[in-house]
Design a protein around this motif. Structure first.
Motif, PDB file in Angstrom:
ATOM      1  N   GLY A  26       0.677  -1.222   0.088  1.00  0.00           N
ATOM      2  CA  GLY A  26      -0.191  -0.393   0.219  1.00  0.00           C
ATOM      3  C   GLY A  26       0.668   1.267  -0.029  1.00  0.00           C
ATOM      4  N   GLY A  27       1.890   1.433  -0.455  1.00  0.00           N
ATOM      5  CA  GLY A  27       2.711   2.273  -0.555  1.00  0.00           C
ATOM      6  C   GLY A  27       3.474   2.592   0.713  1.00  0.00           C
ATOM      7  N   LYS A  28       3.462   1.674   1.316  1.00  0.00           N
ATOM      8  CA  LYS A  28       4.521   1.793   2.536  1.00  0.00           C
ATOM      9  C   LYS A  28       6.169   0.398   2.333  1.00  0.00           C
ATOM     10  N   THR A  29       6.520   1.256   3.059  1.00  0.00           N
ATOM     11  CA  THR A  29       7.700   0.439   3.123  1.00  0.00           C
ATOM     12  C   THR A  29       7.686  -0.391   4.453  1.00  0.00           C
ATOM     13  N   LEU A  30       7.068  -2.199   4.115  1.00  0.00           N
ATOM     14  CA  LEU A  30       7.337  -2.465   5.951  1.00  0.00           C
ATOM     15  C   LEU A  30       8.866  -3.106   6.714  1.00  0.00           C
ATOM     16  N   VAL A  31       9.597  -3.349   5.606  1.00  0.00           N
ATOM     17  CA  VAL A  31      10.857  -3.399   5.999  1.00  0.00           C
ATOM     18  C   VAL A  31      11.712  -3.448   4.884  1.00  0.00           C
ATOM     19  N   GLY A  32      12.801  -2.942   5.352  1.00  0.00           N
ATOM     20  CA  GLY A  32      14.126  -2.431   3.839  1.00  0.00           C
ATOM     21  C   GLY A  32      14.018  -1.252   4.170  1.00  0.00           C
ATOM     22  N   PRO A  33      15.526  -1.157   3.364  1.00  0.00           N
ATOM     23  CA  PRO A  33      16.286  -2.335   2.430  1.00  0.00           C
ATOM     24  C   PRO A  33      17.209  -2.656   3.512  1.00  0.00           C
ATOM     25  N   VAL A  34      17.781  -4.822   2.848  1.00  0.00           N
ATOM     26  CA  VAL A  34      18.483  -5.788   4.117  1.00  0.00           C
ATOM     27  C   VAL A  34      19.291  -5.992   3.198  1.00  0.00           C
ATOM     28  N   ASP A  35      20.236  -5.739   3.505  1.00  0.00           N
ATOM     29  CA  ASP A  35      21.346  -7.143   3.295  1.00  0.00           C
ATOM     30  C   ASP A  35      21.669  -7.608   4.397  1.00  0.00           C
ATOM     31  N   TRP A  36      21.658  -9.107   3.833  1.00  0.00           N
ATOM     32  CA  TRP A  36      21.867 -10.160   4.863  1.00  0.00           C
ATOM     33  C   TRP A  36      22.005 -11.192   4.102  1.00  0.00           C
ATOM     34  N   GLN A  37      23.177 -12.176   4.235  1.00  0.00           N
ATOM     35  CA  GLN A  37      23.390 -13.598   4.323  1.00  0.00           C
ATOM     36  C   GLN A  37      23.237 -14.411   5.950  1.00  0.00           C
ATOM     37  N   VAL A  38      22.812 -15.450   5.179  1.00  0.00           N
ATOM     38  CA  VAL A  38      22.757 -16.208   6.560  1.00  0.00           C
ATOM     39  C   VAL A  38      23.655 -18.241   6.235  1.00  0.00           C
ATOM     40  N   GLU A  39      24.510 -18.198   6.820  1.00  0.00           N
ATOM     41  CA  GLU A  39      25.258 -19.359   6.436  1.00  0.00           C
ATOM     42  C   GLU A  39      24.606 -20.821   7.222  1.00  0.00           C
ATOM     43  N   LEU A  40      24.896 -21.628   6.637  1.00  0.00           N
ATOM     44  CA  LEU A  40      24.554 -22.858   6.664  1.00  0.00           C
ATOM     45  C   LEU A  40      24.656 -23.224   8.261  1.00  0.00           C
ATOM     46  N   ASP A  41      26.091 -23.413   9.358  1.00  0.00           N
ATOM     47  CA  ASP A  41      25.805 -23.419  10.719  1.00  0.00           C
ATOM     48  C   ASP A  41      26.342 -22.023  11.608  1.00  0.00           C
ATOM     49  N   GLU A  42      24.608 -21.067  10.767  1.00  0.00           N
ATOM     50  CA  GLU A  42      24.795 -19.865  11.489  1.00  0.00           C
ATOM     51  C   GLU A  42      23.081 -19.913  12.399  1.00  0.00           C
ATOM     52  N   ARG A  43      22.853 -19.126  13.929  1.00  0.00           N
ATOM     53  CA  ARG A  43      21.512 -18.877  14.432  1.00  0.00           C
ATOM     54  C   ARG A  43      21.447 -17.817  14.604  1.00  0.00           C
ATOM     55  N   TRP A  44      20.657 -17.398  14.470  1.00  0.00           N
ATOM     56  CA  TRP A  44      20.198 -16.000  14.653  1.00  0.00           C
ATOM     57  C   TRP A  44      18.914 -16.012  15.070  1.00  0.00           C
ATOM     58  N   VAL A  45      18.660 -14.204  15.848  1.00  0.00           N
ATOM     59  CA  VAL A  45      17.795 -14.323  16.706  1.00  0.00           C
ATOM     60  C   VAL A  45      17.327 -12.534  15.820  1.00  0.00           C
ATOM     61  N   ILE A  46      16.132 -12.561  15.222  1.00  0.00           N
ATOM     62  CA  ILE A  46      16.102 -10.934  14.980  1.00  0.00           C
ATOM     63  C   ILE A  46      14.408 -10.366  15.864  1.00  0.00           C
ATOM     64  N   ILE A  47      15.068  -9.353  16.478  1.00  0.00           N
ATOM     65  CA  ILE A  47      14.922  -8.425  17.613  1.00  0.00           C
ATOM     66  C   ILE A  47      14.168  -7.133  17.744  1.00  0.00           C
ATOM     67  N   GLY A  48      13.099  -6.851  17.526  1.00  0.00           N
ATOM     68  CA  GLY A  48      13.066  -5.039  17.590  1.00  0.00           C
ATOM     69  C   GLY A  48      11.429  -4.960  18.277  1.00  0.00           C
ATOM     70  N   PRO A  49      10.967  -3.505  18.339  1.00  0.00           N
ATOM     71  CA  PRO A  49       9.177  -3.455  19.125  1.00  0.00           C
ATOM     72  C   PRO A  49       8.261  -3.778  17.772  1.00  0.00           C
ATOM     73  N   ASN A  50       7.062  -3.758  18.460  1.00  0.00           N
ATOM     74  CA  ASN A  50       5.846  -3.894  17.651  1.00  0.00           C
ATOM     75  C   ASN A  50       6.153  -3.405  16.301  1.00  0.00           C
ATOM     76  N   GLY A  51       6.080  -3.707  15.187  1.00  0.00           N
ATOM     77  CA  GLY A  51       5.912  -3.258  14.192  1.00  0.00           C
ATOM     78  C   GLY A  51       6.981  -2.798  13.166  1.00  0.00           C
ATOM     79  N   ALA A  52       8.259  -3.453  13.949  1.00  0.00           N
ATOM     80  CA  ALA A  52       9.652  -3.146  13.589  1.00  0.00           C
ATOM     81  C   ALA A  52       9.785  -4.183  12.201  1.00  0.00           C
ATOM     82  N   GLY A  53       8.653  -4.819  11.873  1.00  0.00           N
ATOM     83  CA  GLY A  53       9.314  -5.660  10.471  1.00  0.00           C
ATOM     84  C   GLY A  53       9.943  -6.900  10.828  1.00  0.00           C
ATOM     85  N   LYS A  54       9.900  -7.298  11.623  1.00  0.00           N
ATOM     86  CA  LYS A  54      10.124  -8.424  11.934  1.00  0.00           C
ATOM     87  C   LYS A  54       9.538  -9.583  10.934  1.00  0.00           C
TER      88      LYS A  54
END
Length: 273
Positions: A26-54
């Motif tokens: 709807g013309g609104k950017t929910l998340v981004g721009p993001v540059d992000w790479q996840v490798e085979l052996d990585e364990r990522w946690v994504i944190i942020g307030p409500n509405g952050a785009g997680k």
């Protein structure tokens, strides 16, 4: 999606490779721009307030949303040039969205074993003894063996979280996505689950993991990386110890936050003024 032609191939060790990725509605950017790479052996946690785009970010990583802009690879395949259904078969998801689609009368053991057919609501599929044995094994791992003959509609919120996690693991996914896996659990249930996820994170044969949470206390030991989001933008990302700092969480949550690490766990509170 922009940027699907004439791009540099991805590294085959990257399960997620996002380059300038955005999601708009709807013309609104929910998340981004993001540059992000996840490798085979990585364990990522994504944190942020409500509405952050997680959740918006993770839905793209789960092959459930097409990016509106940028270039995205999942499992080595470029989004926009491959069948998303093939990618989804390689990704295990535990989320409230999955929970909302499960029939109330579905038995727990049927719900877990039917993950192999990627269906919700077992019907006429044929399963082998090894399928049921694996389902039993996974239910035991997440502390849900006693629920196997129960129906979905009779489970508490915490019990549902355990069962959906078991279903997500049933197919031996290459990538495991957990959207607030301990939400709705009491303290004992949360700590049991955090302990299990910590053991899973330390297992070299386990899939790569991406987990969303609002609370640093819910981050299991063994997680390697973190990303902080606020209003769709990346506040910080990288190795978990360098991201989960009082300064970074203060920026993300717009109030003074004190972060402490005790052993292998993190704890946060509002800082005294």
């Amino acid at each position: 999606m922009e940027g699907v032609n004439d791009v540099t191939p991805t590294d085959q060790d990257w399960l997620v490779d996002f380059r300038g990725v955005e999601l708009r509605r709807g013309g609104k950017t929910l998340v981004g721009p993001v540059d992000w790479q996840v490798e085979l052996d990585e364990r990522w946690v994504i944190i942020g307030p409500n509405g952050a785009g997680k959740t918006s970010l993770v839905r793209m990583a789960a092959a459930e949303e097409f990016p509106s802009k940028g270039t995205a690879f999942l499992m080595g395949e470029q989004i926009g040039k491959t069948d998303m259904r093939d990618l989804r078969a390689l990704i295990g998801i535990s989320s409230a969205a999955v929970q909302s689609r499960i029939p109330e009368n579905e038995r727990v053991d049927d719900l877990v074993v039917s993950a192999g057919y990627a269906v919700l609501g077992r019907w006429r599929e044929e399963y082998q003894d090894m399928d049921f044995s694996r389902a039993d094994e996974i239910l035991a791992q997440v502390g849900a063996t006693h629920l196997k003959e129960r129906t979905w509609g009779t489970l508490s919120e915490g019990e549902k979280k355990r069962v959906v996690l078991a279903r997500a693991l049933m197919t031996n996914p290459e990538l495991l996505i957990l959207d607030e896996p301990s939400a709705g659990m009491d303290l004992g249930g949360r700590e049991d689950l955090v302990g299990y996820l910590g053991d899973l994170a330390m297992d070299p044969d386990a899939p790569a993991i991406i987990m969303i949470t609002h609370h640093v206390e819910e981050i299991p030991y063994g997680f390697t990386h973190a990303m902080l989001l606020d209003e769709g933008k990346v506040v910080a990302k990288g190795l978990i110890n360098s991201v989960l700092t009082s300064e970074n969480l203060t920026r993300a949550f717009h109030q003074p936050i004190q972060v402490d690490r005790i052993g292998q766990r993190y704890f946060a509170r509002r800082a005294s003024l």
